[in-house]
Design a protein around this motif. Structure first.
Motif, PDB file in Angstrom:
ATOM      1  N   VAL A  73       0.837  -1.203   0.000  1.00 45.08           N
ATOM      2  CA  VAL A  73       0.000   0.000   0.000  1.00 45.08           C
ATOM      3  C   VAL A  73       0.867   1.246   0.000  1.00 45.08           C
ATOM      4  N   LEU A  74       1.897   1.235   0.834  1.00 45.21           N
ATOM      5  CA  LEU A  74       2.810   2.376   0.912  1.00 45.21           C
ATOM      6  C   LEU A  74       3.442   2.676  -0.441  1.00 45.21           C
ATOM      7  N   PHE A  75       3.941   1.647  -1.111  1.00 51.02           N
ATOM      8  CA  PHE A  75       4.661   1.885  -2.353  1.00 51.02           C
ATOM      9  C   PHE A  75       3.740   2.185  -3.530  1.00 51.02           C
ATOM     10  N   GLN A  76       2.511   1.719  -3.471  1.00 54.38           N
ATOM     11  CA  GLN A  76       1.556   2.147  -4.494  1.00 54.38           C
ATOM     12  C   GLN A  76       1.341   3.655  -4.427  1.00 54.38           C
ATOM     13  N   SER A  77       1.165   4.171  -3.228  1.00 55.54           N
ATOM     14  CA  SER A  77       0.979   5.609  -3.052  1.00 55.54           C
ATOM     15  C   SER A  77       2.258   6.371  -3.372  1.00 55.54           C
ATOM     16  N   LEU A  78       3.387   5.823  -2.933  1.00 56.35           N
ATOM     17  CA  LEU A  78       4.673   6.480  -3.188  1.00 56.35           C
ATOM     18  C   LEU A  78       4.940   6.599  -4.680  1.00 56.35           C
ATOM     19  N   LEU A  82       5.308  10.066  -6.752  1.00 55.12           N
ATOM     20  CA  LEU A  82       6.552  10.396  -7.453  1.00 55.12           C
ATOM     21  C   LEU A  82       6.292  10.624  -8.944  1.00 55.12           C
ATOM     22  N   ALA A  83       5.480   9.757  -9.524  1.00 56.19           N
ATOM     23  CA  ALA A  83       5.179   9.896 -10.952  1.00 56.19           C
ATOM     24  C   ALA A  83       4.482  11.219 -11.238  1.00 56.19           C
ATOM     25  N   GLU A  84       3.567  11.610 -10.357  1.00 57.31           N
ATOM     26  CA  GLU A  84       2.842  12.861 -10.556  1.00 57.31           C
ATOM     27  C   GLU A  84       3.754  14.075 -10.420  1.00 57.31           C
ATOM     28  N   HIS A  85       4.742  13.989  -9.531  1.00 63.78           N
ATOM     29  CA  HIS A  85       5.585  15.156  -9.262  1.00 63.78           C
ATOM     30  C   HIS A  85       6.818  15.242 -10.149  1.00 63.78           C
ATOM     31  N   VAL A  86       7.408  14.094 -10.476  1.00 62.61           N
ATOM     32  CA  VAL A  86       8.669  14.137 -11.241  1.00 62.61           C
ATOM     33  C   VAL A  86       8.646  13.264 -12.487  1.00 62.61           C
ATOM     34  N   GLY A  87       7.533  12.561 -12.727  1.00 60.85           N
ATOM     35  CA  GLY A  87       7.423  11.763 -13.937  1.00 60.85           C
ATOM     36  C   GLY A  87       8.192  10.469 -13.920  1.00 60.85           C
ATOM     37  N   ALA A  88       8.633  10.027 -12.741  1.00 62.81           N
ATOM     38  CA  ALA A  88       9.373   8.774 -12.594  1.00 62.81           C
ATOM     39  C   ALA A  88       9.143   8.257 -11.182  1.00 62.81           C
ATOM     40  N   THR A  89       9.510   7.002 -10.940  1.00 56.48           N
ATOM     41  CA  THR A  89       9.299   6.408  -9.617  1.00 56.48           C
ATOM     42  C   THR A  89      10.619   6.129  -8.902  1.00 56.48           C
ATOM     43  N   THR A  90      11.653   6.843  -9.298  1.00 53.02           N
ATOM     44  CA  THR A  90      12.968   6.660  -8.691  1.00 53.02           C
ATOM     45  C   THR A  90      13.013   7.282  -7.305  1.00 53.02           C
ATOM     46  N   LEU A  91      13.589   6.559  -6.359  1.00 52.41           N
ATOM     47  CA  LEU A  91      13.756   7.028  -4.990  1.00 52.41           C
ATOM     48  C   LEU A  91      15.244   7.155  -4.694  1.00 52.41           C
ATOM     49  N   ASP A  92      15.661   8.336  -4.257  1.00 55.33           N
ATOM     50  CA  ASP A  92      17.078   8.574  -3.979  1.00 55.33           C
ATOM     51  C   ASP A  92      17.436   8.372  -2.515  1.00 55.33           C
ATOM     52  N   ILE A  93      16.489   8.669  -1.627  1.00 55.49           N
ATOM     53  CA  ILE A  93      16.774   8.636  -0.190  1.00 55.49           C
ATOM     54  C   ILE A  93      15.616   7.942   0.529  1.00 55.49           C
ATOM     55  N   LEU A  94      15.957   6.965   1.352  1.00 55.24           N
ATOM     56  CA  LEU A  94      14.976   6.289   2.196  1.00 55.24           C
ATOM     57  C   LEU A  94      15.378   6.475   3.651  1.00 55.24           C
ATOM     58  N   VAL A  95      14.470   7.032   4.448  1.00 53.38           N
ATOM     59  CA  VAL A  95      14.706   7.174   5.882  1.00 53.38           C
ATOM     60  C   VAL A  95      13.684   6.313   6.610  1.00 53.38           C
ATOM     61  N   ASN A  96      14.141   5.216   7.177  1.00 49.78           N
ATOM     62  CA  ASN A  96      13.290   4.327   7.975  1.00 49.78           C
ATOM     63  C   ASN A  96      13.241   4.875   9.396  1.00 49.78           C
ATOM     64  N   ASN A  97      12.239   5.695   9.660  1.00 52.63           N
ATOM     65  CA  ASN A  97      12.145   6.367  10.950  1.00 52.63           C
ATOM     66  C   ASN A  97      10.971   5.879  11.800  1.00 52.63           C
TER      67      ASN A  97
END
Length: 253
Positions: A73-78, A82-97
């Motif tokens: 569910v998290l990654f579907q939304s993510l 991302l696609a809506e904002h930058v046109g791709a689904t690439t993630l540069d930074i992950l913070v597991n907080n």
């Protein structure tokens, strides 16, 4: 130019405390932030509003992290955001907080408490990182938030400390696994940090908590966020598998 301009970041548990401060700090450096929350949409929106007021960009993603299917569910939304904002689904930074804690007499913790803490604090970071692998860009950054309690004995928080010990193992082994791609994986370990809870408005209690730190003080969430921002930056490209003590000297004895 800000150090993280053009980068994307997911910060779990970003509706309050260290997560919120981290999201704001990374946004100040130019990153587009996915602000994750589990239940409190209002607080997550407040994080986004603070980022946007400062000229940054952010969007919310919701997922409970203690139920089956939560990471999907998290990654579907993510990916949608991302696609809506930058046109791709690439993630540069992950913070597991994201994390939860419970205190109690060591002999009284139940199996249900054990399962819930490990589900949110250990299982979720493991599955989030695993699911993020196809999205993570080469030379990306993973920062796992642990705790100084993995280096101290505090029996009433044994379950919490155990979960954070698992997170540190996640860092160690994935740092080796992802090094060929230039992706760094590091642990940031706060000590006592003001997360906005009511207890931090009680001077006598704060004075007692401050004694753990070599600086005789209690950290602000922003103090920890600065350390996370360093670990997310290009300057930290030669640091991986590290335990970054952000406890204000609480581990000095």
């Amino acid at each position: 130019m800000a150090k993280l301009t053009g980068r994307t970041a997911l910060v779990t548990g970003a509706s309050r405390g260290i997560g919120r401060a981290t999201a704001i700090r990374l946004a100040q450096e130019g990153a587009l932030i996915a602000v994750h929350y589990g239940h409190d949409e209002t607080s997550a929106r407040e994080t986004v509003d603070a980022i946007e007021k400062d000229g940054g960009r952010a969007f919310t993603v919701r997922a409970e992290l203690d139920v089956p299917g939560d990471v999907d569910v998290l990654f579907q939304s993510l990916e949608q955001g991302l696609a809506e904002h930058v046109g791709a689904t690439t993630l540069d930074i992950l913070v597991n907080n994201a994390g939860i804690s419970e205190k109690g007499e060591p002999g009284t913790f139940s199996g249900e408490q054990f399962d819930r803490l490990f589900a949110v604090n250990a299982r979720a970071p493991f599955l989030v990182l695993q699911r993020a692998l196809p999205n993570l860009a080469d030379n990306g950054r993973v920062i796992n938030i642990s705790s100084a309690l993995t280096r101290l004995a505090k029996p009433d928080e044994v379950l919490y400390a155990m979960t954070k010990g698992a997170v540190e193992q996640l860092t160690l082994h994935y740092a080796k696994h992802l090094a060929p791609r230039g992706i760094t994986v590091n642990t940031v370990a706060p000590g006592i940090t003001d997360n906005g809870s009511a207890v931090f408005s009680m001077p006598a209690v704060v004075e007692q908590m401050a004694r753990y730190s070599a600086f005789n003080g209690v950290a602000r969430a922003e103090d920890v966020a600065h350390v996370v921002a360093f670990a997310a930056s290009d300057e930290a490209r030669w640091v991986t598998g590290a335990f970054l003590d952000a406890s204000g000297g609480s581990l000095l004895g």
